[in-house]
Design an enzyme around this catalytic site. Structure first.
Site, mmCIF file in Angstrom:
data_model
loop_
_atom_site.group_PDB
_atom_site.id
_atom_site.type_symbol
_atom_site.label_atom_id
_atom_site.label_comp_id
_atom_site.label_asym_id
_atom_site.label_seq_id
_atom_site.Cartn_x
_atom_site.Cartn_y
_atom_site.Cartn_z
ATOM 1 N N TYR A 1 38.182 41.258 43.074
ATOM 2 C CA TYR A 1 36.981 42.104 42.929
ATOM 3 C C TYR A 1 37.295 43.551 43.312
ATOM 4 C CZ TYR A 1 31.965 43.265 43.316
ATOM 5 O OH TYR A 1 30.705 43.820 43.161
ATOM 6 N N SER B 1 31.144 49.578 42.608
ATOM 7 C CA SER B 1 30.726 48.960 43.878
ATOM 8 C C SER B 1 31.256 49.821 45.018
ATOM 9 C CB SER B 1 31.353 47.567 43.967
ATOM 10 O OG SER B 1 31.241 47.038 45.270
#
Ligand code: NAD
Length: 257
Positions: A152, A139
């Site tokens: 995350y 990401s």
């Protein structure tokens, strides 16, 4: 070398980016193994549709990526793979002092630890076949941070580190390992963040999309699952033979800021 006739396992691929990547590789001629933790008729139906549409072999194998033994069993049950795409992921947004421990544990397990187990189980098959590609869907949060996404961001930075290590361990072999770092892609995972973000910023849906979500994405456009599938396909090509241990951002300029 193309992906035609190769077998790709995509973890977390009954929706979103994983499904898009599986479809793009099937379009390019790869046989695909889809995965998630459910075992519904519709999961198997997605595989049947891909097989029919692209004339390839497609299967769905249930395996929970939060469980070590199921991660490894996925690779075994598939009979190994030529291309492994570690994509399964979940999200939870909360300030660190209110971040539920079970959410932290689940995010680290699914978004990071699963890739350790699947990669460890898949590499012997790639070595035996004399060719392999590991692509980790990280990401923009593998390269930068945002508040309220501690687990995350930690998991995604972790998978970028894992990518580099696997690349070094396979550097003298016909195997590469890279991470793709998407910015915002409109998938169920992102969709699920919209109501909370609307409440937090007291904004409407469109305002949240443009001003909050795409605020850091200079293109002001979501990336698409097809673009991500195309990027994975490129990493499987001969042109990408010397590309290993790195990240490719598909983020509309987010990480250039
Ligand atoms: P999604 O919710 O559509 O897909 C997530 C997939 O993971 C689903 O198929 C889901 O069933 C699966 N999954 C969840 N828990 C699992 C488990 N325990 N075992 C097996 N499978 C499980 O979300 P998405 O946006 O397509 O996300 C896919 C990946 O892309 C994630 O790793 C995510 O972090 C990453 N990513 C997404 C975006 C984005 O904007 N959508 C941006 C950057 C990175």
């Amino acid at each position: 070398m193309s992906v035609t006739g190769k077998t790709v396992i995509v973890t977390g691929s009954n929706s979103g980016i994983g499904l898009g990547v599986a479809q793009e590789l099937a379009r390019a001629g790869a046989n695909v193994v889809l995965n998630s933790f459910t075992n519904r008729d519709e999961d198997h139906a997605i595989a049947a549709e891909i097989a029919k549409e692209f004339g390839v072999e497609a299967r769905y194998i249930k395996a929970d990526m939060s469980k070590a033994e199921e991660c490894r069993a996925l690779i075994d049950q598939a009979g190994g793979c030529d291309i492994l795409v570690n994509n399964a992921g979940i999200q939870h947004v909360a300030p660190i002092d209110a971040f539920p421990t079970e959410k932290w544990d689940a995010i680290i397990a699914i978004n990071l630890t699963s890739a350790f187990h699947t990669t460890a189980a898949a590499l012997p098959h790639m070595r035996a076949a004399g060719w392999g590609r590991v692509v980790n869907i990280a990401s923009a949060h593998g390269l930068t941070a945002s508040p309220f996404k501690s687990a995350y961001v930690a998991a995604k930075h972790g998978i970028v580190g894992l990518t580099k290590t696997v690349a070094l361990e396979t550097a003298e072999e016909p195997i590469t390992c890279n991470a793709v770092c998407p910015g915002y892609v409109l998938t169920p995972l992102v969709e699920a963040q919209i109501p909370d973000t609307m409440e937090k910023y007291n904004m409407g849906r469109e305002e949240v999309i443009k001003k909050v979500m795409l605020e850091r994405q200079p293109s002001r456009e979501f990336a698409t699952v097809e673009q991500l599938g195309g990027t994975v396909n490129f990493l499987c090509s001969d042109a990408a033979k010397q590309i290993t241990g790195t990240t490719i951002s598909v983020d509309g300029g987010w990480t250039a800021l």
